[in-house]
Design an enzyme around this catalytic site. Sequence first.
Site, short mmCIF file in Angstrom:
data_model
loop_
_atom_site.label_atom_id
_atom_site.label_comp_id
_atom_site.label_asym_id
_atom_site.label_seq_id
_atom_site.Cartn_x
_atom_site.Cartn_y
_atom_site.Cartn_z
N LYS A 50 -8.17 -0.32 1.29
CA LYS A 50 -9.15 0.41 0.48
C LYS A 50 -9.64 -0.43 -0.70
CE LYS A 50 -6.58 3.95 -0.69
NZ LYS A 50 -5.30 3.54 -0.08
N ARG A 92 -5.21 12.29 -3.95
CA ARG A 92 -4.01 11.95 -3.18
C ARG A 92 -3.34 13.20 -2.59
NH1 ARG A 92 -3.34 6.47 -4.50
NH2 ARG A 92 -1.23 5.78 -4.19
N ARG A 138 1.53 -8.36 0.02
CA ARG A 138 0.33 -8.33 -0.83
C ARG A 138 0.51 -9.12 -2.13
NH1 ARG A 138 -2.52 -2.66 -1.74
NH2 ARG A 138 -0.58 -2.07 -2.77
N ARG A 152 2.94 -6.89 -6.63
CA ARG A 152 3.07 -5.64 -7.37
C ARG A 152 4.51 -5.13 -7.34
NH1 ARG A 152 -1.52 -1.42 -5.68
NH2 ARG A 152 0.32 -0.07 -5.76
N ARG A 162 6.30 5.37 -0.47
CA ARG A 162 4.85 5.55 -0.64
C ARG A 162 4.21 5.96 0.68
NH1 ARG A 162 3.31 0.05 -2.76
NH2 ARG A 162 1.18 0.80 -2.81
P1 AMP Z 1 -2.14 2.70 -5.60
O1 AMP Z 1 -2.51 1.48 -6.36
O2 AMP Z 1 -3.32 3.56 -5.30
O3 AMP Z 1 -1.30 2.40 -4.39
O4 AMP Z 1 -1.21 3.58 -6.57
C1 AMP Z 1 0.03 3.09 -7.07
C2 AMP Z 1 0.87 4.26 -7.59
O5 AMP Z 1 0.16 4.91 -8.67
C3 AMP Z 1 1.14 5.37 -6.59
O6 AMP Z 1 2.26 5.09 -5.77
C4 AMP Z 1 1.36 6.57 -7.51
O7 AMP Z 1 2.64 6.51 -8.12
C5 AMP Z 1 0.34 6.32 -8.61
N1 AMP Z 1 -0.97 6.94 -8.28
C6 AMP Z 1 -2.16 6.32 -8.01
N2 AMP Z 1 -3.15 7.19 -7.79
C7 AMP Z 1 -2.58 8.43 -7.90
C8 AMP Z 1 -3.08 9.76 -7.77
N3 AMP Z 1 -4.36 10.00 -7.44
N4 AMP Z 1 -2.20 10.79 -7.96
C9 AMP Z 1 -0.92 10.56 -8.31
N5 AMP Z 1 -0.38 9.34 -8.42
C10 AMP Z 1 -1.19 8.27 -8.24
#
Ligand code: AMP
Length: 214
Positions: free
Chosen positions: A13, A88, A127, A161, A172
């Site tokens: 994404k 999410r 990554r 990360r 996740r």
């Molecule tokens: P991402 O970079 O989108 O994979 O997000 C990394 C982490 O941030 C996730 O595993 C969640 O802990 C938190 N996170 C990101 N977006 C959301 C969301 N829309 N709602 C809740 N937690 C989020």
Amino acid sequence: MRLVLLGAPGSGKGTQAKQLIERYNIPQISTGDLLRAAVGAGTELGLKAKAAMDAGELVSDEIVLGMIADRLKEADAQNGFILDGFPRNTSQAESLDALLNELNKPLDTALLIDVEFDSLMKRLTGRLTCGKCGAIFNRYTNPPKQEGVCDKCGSDDLVHRADDNEETVGNRLKVYQEQTEPLIAYYKSQGKLKSVSGEGEIAEIFAKITEVLG
Ligand code: AMP
């Protein structure tokens, strides 16, 4: 264009969003990036979010919704946006619909980037992200031309990360299946779902995306 990108962690994404920004001249709004910035800056919000992020759990809806509502009001988001990593869960999707309806700017499309579950673990644990410009690489599938150096900006700040370790990644993916995957049906029932396969070369996937978006 007002777009939501749907897909598991590691589906590409963020990578595709970075190309869509240039094509459509609208910003990518990534709740993950906003949260990581808050954690990095040590703000109160960042401190609240950190434990959930380290465990691969979702941060509370309240925190994320507040962030999104503020970000959508900014000038650059008035002609459209690409939401990456938000919503999410169903409650976030409903809140987003309510917010956008109030602004009289409903979503156009939810685009699913569909990747086989088995390849996600490898994609995520490999990554690498450039700490300076945000470009994304992968040790296994898309390595930088020179090891440890960003192809885009030349920085040597390529970082793995913290939540891309095997244990957190497993959680996740589970959280995605349980809480985020139901959004596919949610947007399908609204007639807004489009889908592309996220397997193969980045450029090929981007071409398919621009074709379905029209
Ligand atoms: P991402 O970079 O989108 O994979 O997000 C990394 C982490 O941030 C996730 O595993 C969640 O802990 C938190 N996170 C990101 N977006 C959301 C969301 N829309 N709602 C809740 N937690 C989020």
